[in-house]
Design a protein around this motif. Structure first.
Motif, PDB file in Angstrom:
ATOM      1  N   PHE A 172       0.832  -1.203   0.000  1.00  0.00           N
ATOM      2  CA  PHE A 172       0.000   0.000   0.000  1.00  0.00           C
ATOM      3  C   PHE A 172       0.866   1.251   0.000  1.00  0.00           C
ATOM      4  O   PHE A 172       2.088   1.176  -0.019  1.00  0.00           O
ATOM      5  CB  PHE A 172      -0.944  -0.023   1.214  1.00  0.00           C
ATOM      6  N   LYS A 173       0.187   2.393   0.034  1.00  0.00           N
ATOM      7  CA  LYS A 173       0.898   3.672   0.003  1.00  0.00           C
ATOM      8  C   LYS A 173       0.464   4.539   1.183  1.00  0.00           C
ATOM      9  O   LYS A 173      -0.674   4.479   1.639  1.00  0.00           O
ATOM     10  CB  LYS A 173       0.618   4.411  -1.308  1.00  0.00           C
ATOM     11  N   TYR A 174       1.419   5.347   1.604  1.00  0.00           N
ATOM     12  CA  TYR A 174       1.174   6.342   2.654  1.00  0.00           C
ATOM     13  C   TYR A 174       1.360   7.709   2.003  1.00  0.00           C
ATOM     14  O   TYR A 174       2.346   7.956   1.301  1.00  0.00           O
ATOM     15  CB  TYR A 174       2.163   6.105   3.797  1.00  0.00           C
ATOM     16  N   PHE A 175       0.410   8.610   2.174  1.00  0.00           N
ATOM     17  CA  PHE A 175       0.483   9.947   1.594  1.00  0.00           C
ATOM     18  C   PHE A 175       0.695  10.981   2.697  1.00  0.00           C
ATOM     19  O   PHE A 175       0.153  10.848   3.803  1.00  0.00           O
ATOM     20  CB  PHE A 175      -0.812  10.276   0.829  1.00  0.00           C
ATOM     21  N   TYR A 176       1.464  12.006   2.365  1.00  0.00           N
ATOM     22  CA  TYR A 176       1.788  13.046   3.357  1.00  0.00           C
ATOM     23  C   TYR A 176       1.835  14.407   2.676  1.00  0.00           C
ATOM     24  O   TYR A 176       2.503  14.576   1.652  1.00  0.00           O
ATOM     25  CB  TYR A 176       3.131  12.729   4.011  1.00  0.00           C
ATOM     26  N   SER A 177       1.152  15.384   3.264  1.00  0.00           N
ATOM     27  CA  SER A 177       1.251  16.770   2.812  1.00  0.00           C
ATOM     28  C   SER A 177       1.924  17.568   3.917  1.00  0.00           C
ATOM     29  O   SER A 177       1.290  17.918   4.915  1.00  0.00           O
ATOM     30  CB  SER A 177      -0.128  17.354   2.494  1.00  0.00           C
ATOM     31  N   GLN A 178       3.207  17.820   3.755  1.00  0.00           N
ATOM     32  CA  GLN A 178       3.974  18.529   4.779  1.00  0.00           C
ATOM     33  C   GLN A 178       3.627  20.003   4.772  1.00  0.00           C
ATOM     34  O   GLN A 178       3.798  20.698   3.770  1.00  0.00           O
ATOM     35  CB  GLN A 178       5.476  18.334   4.545  1.00  0.00           C
ATOM     36  N   ARG A 179       3.110  20.481   5.915  1.00  0.00           N
ATOM     37  CA  ARG A 179       2.697  21.886   6.072  1.00  0.00           C
ATOM     38  C   ARG A 179       1.683  22.293   5.004  1.00  0.00           C
ATOM     39  O   ARG A 179       1.673  23.430   4.525  1.00  0.00           O
ATOM     40  CB  ARG A 179       3.899  22.810   6.034  1.00  0.00           C
ATOM     41  N   GLY A 180       0.845  21.358   4.620  1.00  0.00           N
ATOM     42  CA  GLY A 180      -0.175  21.643   3.635  1.00  0.00           C
ATOM     43  C   GLY A 180      -1.424  20.847   3.945  1.00  0.00           C
ATOM     44  O   GLY A 180      -1.507  20.137   4.955  1.00  0.00           O
ATOM     45  N   PRO A 181      -2.407  20.883   3.033  1.00  0.00           N
ATOM     46  CA  PRO A 181      -2.438  21.718   1.825  1.00  0.00           C
ATOM     47  C   PRO A 181      -2.722  23.189   2.142  1.00  0.00           C
ATOM     48  O   PRO A 181      -2.980  23.550   3.284  1.00  0.00           O
ATOM     49  CB  PRO A 181      -3.578  21.091   1.011  1.00  0.00           C
ATOM     50  N   ILE A 182      -2.687  24.019   1.093  1.00  0.00           N
ATOM     51  CA  ILE A 182      -2.822  25.467   1.236  1.00  0.00           C
ATOM     52  C   ILE A 182      -4.211  25.873   0.751  1.00  0.00           C
ATOM     53  O   ILE A 182      -4.541  25.707  -0.430  1.00  0.00           O
ATOM     54  CB  ILE A 182      -1.746  26.198   0.407  1.00  0.00           C
ATOM     55  N   LEU A 183      -5.013  26.387   1.656  1.00  0.00           N
ATOM     56  CA  LEU A 183      -6.346  26.862   1.305  1.00  0.00           C
ATOM     57  C   LEU A 183      -6.876  27.711   2.443  1.00  0.00           C
ATOM     58  O   LEU A 183      -6.258  27.794   3.514  1.00  0.00           O
ATOM     59  CB  LEU A 183      -7.292  25.689   1.025  1.00  0.00           C
ATOM     60  N   ASP A 184      -8.012  28.343   2.225  1.00  0.00           N
ATOM     61  CA  ASP A 184      -8.647  29.150   3.255  1.00  0.00           C
ATOM     62  C   ASP A 184      -9.387  28.208   4.201  1.00  0.00           C
ATOM     63  O   ASP A 184     -10.496  27.762   3.911  1.00  0.00           O
ATOM     64  CB  ASP A 184      -9.608  30.162   2.617  1.00  0.00           C
ATOM     65  N   TYR A 185      -8.776  27.916   5.348  1.00  0.00           N
ATOM     66  CA  TYR A 185      -9.363  26.958   6.278  1.00  0.00           C
ATOM     67  C   TYR A 185     -10.570  27.525   7.022  1.00  0.00           C
ATOM     68  O   TYR A 185     -11.270  26.795   7.721  1.00  0.00           O
ATOM     69  CB  TYR A 185      -8.304  26.458   7.259  1.00  0.00           C
ATOM     70  N   ASN A 186     -10.823  28.815   6.881  1.00  0.00           N
ATOM     71  CA  ASN A 186     -12.043  29.409   7.449  1.00  0.00           C
ATOM     72  C   ASN A 186     -13.247  29.168   6.539  1.00  0.00           C
ATOM     73  O   ASN A 186     -14.386  29.333   6.974  1.00  0.00           O
ATOM     74  CB  ASN A 186     -11.853  30.909   7.665  1.00  0.00           C
ATOM     75  N   ASN A 187     -12.979  28.799   5.302  1.00  0.00           N
ATOM     76  CA  ASN A 187     -14.045  28.480   4.345  1.00  0.00           C
ATOM     77  C   ASN A 187     -14.378  26.995   4.503  1.00  0.00           C
ATOM     78  O   ASN A 187     -13.798  26.134   3.851  1.00  0.00           O
ATOM     79  CB  ASN A 187     -13.570  28.793   2.918  1.00  0.00           C
ATOM     80  N   ILE A 188     -15.316  26.707   5.395  1.00  0.00           N
ATOM     81  CA  ILE A 188     -15.617  25.322   5.749  1.00  0.00           C
ATOM     82  C   ILE A 188     -16.159  24.531   4.560  1.00  0.00           C
ATOM     83  O   ILE A 188     -15.882  23.330   4.408  1.00  0.00           O
ATOM     84  CB  ILE A 188     -16.600  25.271   6.934  1.00  0.00           C
ATOM     85  N   ALA A 189     -16.913  25.209   3.675  1.00  0.00           N
ATOM     86  CA  ALA A 189     -17.428  24.522   2.489  1.00  0.00           C
ATOM     87  C   ALA A 189     -16.273  24.061   1.606  1.00  0.00           C
ATOM     88  O   ALA A 189     -16.296  22.945   1.058  1.00  0.00           O
ATOM     89  CB  ALA A 189     -18.369  25.447   1.705  1.00  0.00           C
ATOM     90  N   LEU A 190     -15.256  24.895   1.465  1.00  0.00           N
ATOM     91  CA  LEU A 190     -14.077  24.535   0.670  1.00  0.00           C
ATOM     92  C   LEU A 190     -13.305  23.405   1.354  1.00  0.00           C
ATOM     93  O   LEU A 190     -12.854  22.463   0.686  1.00  0.00           O
ATOM     94  CB  LEU A 190     -13.178  25.757   0.473  1.00  0.00           C
ATOM     95  N   VAL A 191     -13.146  23.505   2.669  1.00  0.00           N
ATOM     96  CA  VAL A 191     -12.464  22.446   3.425  1.00  0.00           C
ATOM     97  C   VAL A 191     -13.171  21.107   3.213  1.00  0.00           C
ATOM     98  O   VAL A 191     -12.531  20.081   2.916  1.00  0.00           O
ATOM     99  CB  VAL A 191     -12.415  22.800   4.927  1.00  0.00           C
ATOM    100  N   ASP A 192     -14.492  21.121   3.353  1.00  0.00           N
ATOM    101  CA  ASP A 192     -15.273  19.889   3.200  1.00  0.00           C
ATOM    102  C   ASP A 192     -15.115  19.313   1.793  1.00  0.00           C
ATOM    103  O   ASP A 192     -14.892  18.105   1.625  1.00  0.00           O
ATOM    104  CB  ASP A 192     -16.749  20.180   3.496  1.00  0.00           C
ATOM    105  N   PHE A 193     -15.195  20.180   0.792  1.00  0.00           N
ATOM    106  CA  PHE A 193     -15.093  19.710  -0.592  1.00  0.00           C
ATOM    107  C   PHE A 193     -13.698  19.155  -0.872  1.00  0.00           C
ATOM    108  O   PHE A 193     -13.552  18.085  -1.482  1.00  0.00           O
ATOM    109  CB  PHE A 193     -15.413  20.841  -1.562  1.00  0.00           C
TER     110      PHE A 193
END
Length: 410
Positions: free
Chosen positions: A62-83
């Motif tokens: 299998f594979k393990y995925f890692y986003s170091q210090r990411g991803p980059i987005l507006d985390y206050n935009n909950i709809a975007l976070v959810d999507f």
């Protein structure tokens, strides 16, 4: 909205225009062998979220995925976070992912150097949203870890501040030490990759002093190649022959002043002013002669060029990062580490970079902390402490993930 694989050019443009960590850059992506650029575009085709995920083997199949210090987005935009994270799950399932790890570059608290909270950030809604999507928050640990990124960073804000103001806001002793390095003639230069060994020798001294083991020399060589000019090793050194020459010039000047004072005392033997000056000059002459003698002894035993301290730095559009360093404790009197920091702070100012990141501390602010001395050193430069939100793990194959944890194979 549309969840997409981004081109390197799209990723580069987005990270250039949105605050991001040096690991979330095009130059880092180009150095990776197994990395995915995953983003979201709005209805107008504009990128509104982006993240680089690296993959590695886990439990052989299998594979393990890692986003170091990411991803980059507006985390206050909950709809975007959810999507984004709902879409990410579908993507990872298609790529045989066992689990994914994130440690977003999101502040939990801004603190002063003594650990007192200056500003707190309410991330409860974000954490709840991610937990609903299957992400397990790993809490708020203190200390260093071999399995996750440091959660506490010491950062100096350079924005709209002149070099003079930055110096003024430093602790008196720090400011004085920087001035003394300039008086002694301590210099800083960039080492070519071929001279990484000079850095590594000093780095090993730091490992021995603090009782840790981090990376080998080829790692630091590769890091410089990977970051293609955005990473460099800076060396603080002193030419003792030049230092002695300057001291001798100072001594000659002091002796000349002493002759003038002695002449004045012959004319006015009871002058308190001249007697006080004579005493002061005697002290300075004795001190300067002692420095000359001591330095000549060091030249005889150690040579005229001393490597004092060295550090590896990486920078991007937003920060200069002071990553790993070392110094020779036998030469602490020359204070090479202070000169290194000051020169790189000036480098950041010259490149219009607003943050100088001293990087990790433990987050233990007691006098018993294993890094208490390091914290005090960084505090002297007037750096604040940024406490980050920490790690999130999502098992994509929960049963196998639990088995891997139980057997110790993850």
């Amino acid at each position: 909205m549309l969840f997409v694989n981004l081109t390197p050019e799209e990723f580069q443009k987005f990270t250039h225009n949105h605050f991001s960590h040096y690991t979330q850059t095009r130059v880092n992506y180009d150095a990776q062998h197994n990395a995915h650029l995953l983003g979201v575009k709005d209805d107008n085709g504009e990128v509104i979220a982006a993240g680089m995920f690296t993959e590695a083997r886990a439990l052989k199949f299998f594979k393990y995925f890692y986003s170091q210090r990411g991803p980059i987005l507006d985390y206050n935009n909950i709809a975007l976070v959810d999507f984004y994270f709902s879409s990410l799950t579908n993507y990872l399932k298609q790529h045989n992912c066992l689990y994914v790890l994130l440690d977003p570059y999101i502040l939990e608290n801004l603190r002063n150097a003594d650990g007192e909270i200056i500003e707190s950030y309410d991330n409860r809604m974000l954490i709840r949203t991610l937990e609903k999507l299957g992400y397990i928050h790993q809490g708020y640990p203190v200390g260093y870890s071999k399995t996750s990124q440091i959660r506490w960073l010491s950062v100096l804000d350079l924005k709209d501040k002149s070099e003079q103001q930055l110096l003024k806001e430093m602790d008196y002793q720090t400011r004085r030490n920087i001035k003394r390095t300039e008086e002694m003639g301590v210099k800083v230069r960039q080492l070519p990759i071929e001279e990484t060994s000079r850095f590594f020798k000093l780095f090993k001294m730091a490992e021995e002093k603090h009782g840790f083991s981090f990376r080998d020399e080829p790692y630091f060589e590769q890091l410089q190649r990977d970051y293609q000019g955005y990473a460099s090793i800076q060396l603080a050194y002193i030419d003792l022959t030049e230092y002695v020459r300057n001291l001798q010039q100072k001594l000659d000047s002091l002796n000349s002043q002493m002759k003038d004072v002695e002449t004045s005392l012959q004319e006015s033997p009871n002058s308190k002013k001249q007697k006080t000056k004579q005493t002061q000059l005697n002290q300075q002459i004795t001190s300067t002669q002692r420095k000359i003698d001591d330095t000549n002894k060091t030249i005889d035993t150690d040579g005229s060029i001393l490597d004092l301290a060295a550090a590896i730095y990486i920078y991007n559009d937003y920060e200069v990062y002071y990553l790993s360093s070392g110094s020779n404790p036998a030469y602490n009197a020359y204070m090479g580490a202070y000169k290194l920091q000051w020169e790189m702070i000036k480098f950041a100012k010259a490149h219009q970079i607003d943050r100088y990141n001293f990087y990790g501390i433990t987050g233990d602010f007691s006098e018993d902390a294993i890094d208490y001395g390091v914290q005090q050193f960084k505090k002297g430069f007037n750096a604040n402490v940024e406490e980050y939100i920490g790690d999130f793990i999502k098992p994509i194959k929960p049963g196998l993930y639990r088995l891997g944890k139980l057997t110790g194979k993850l």
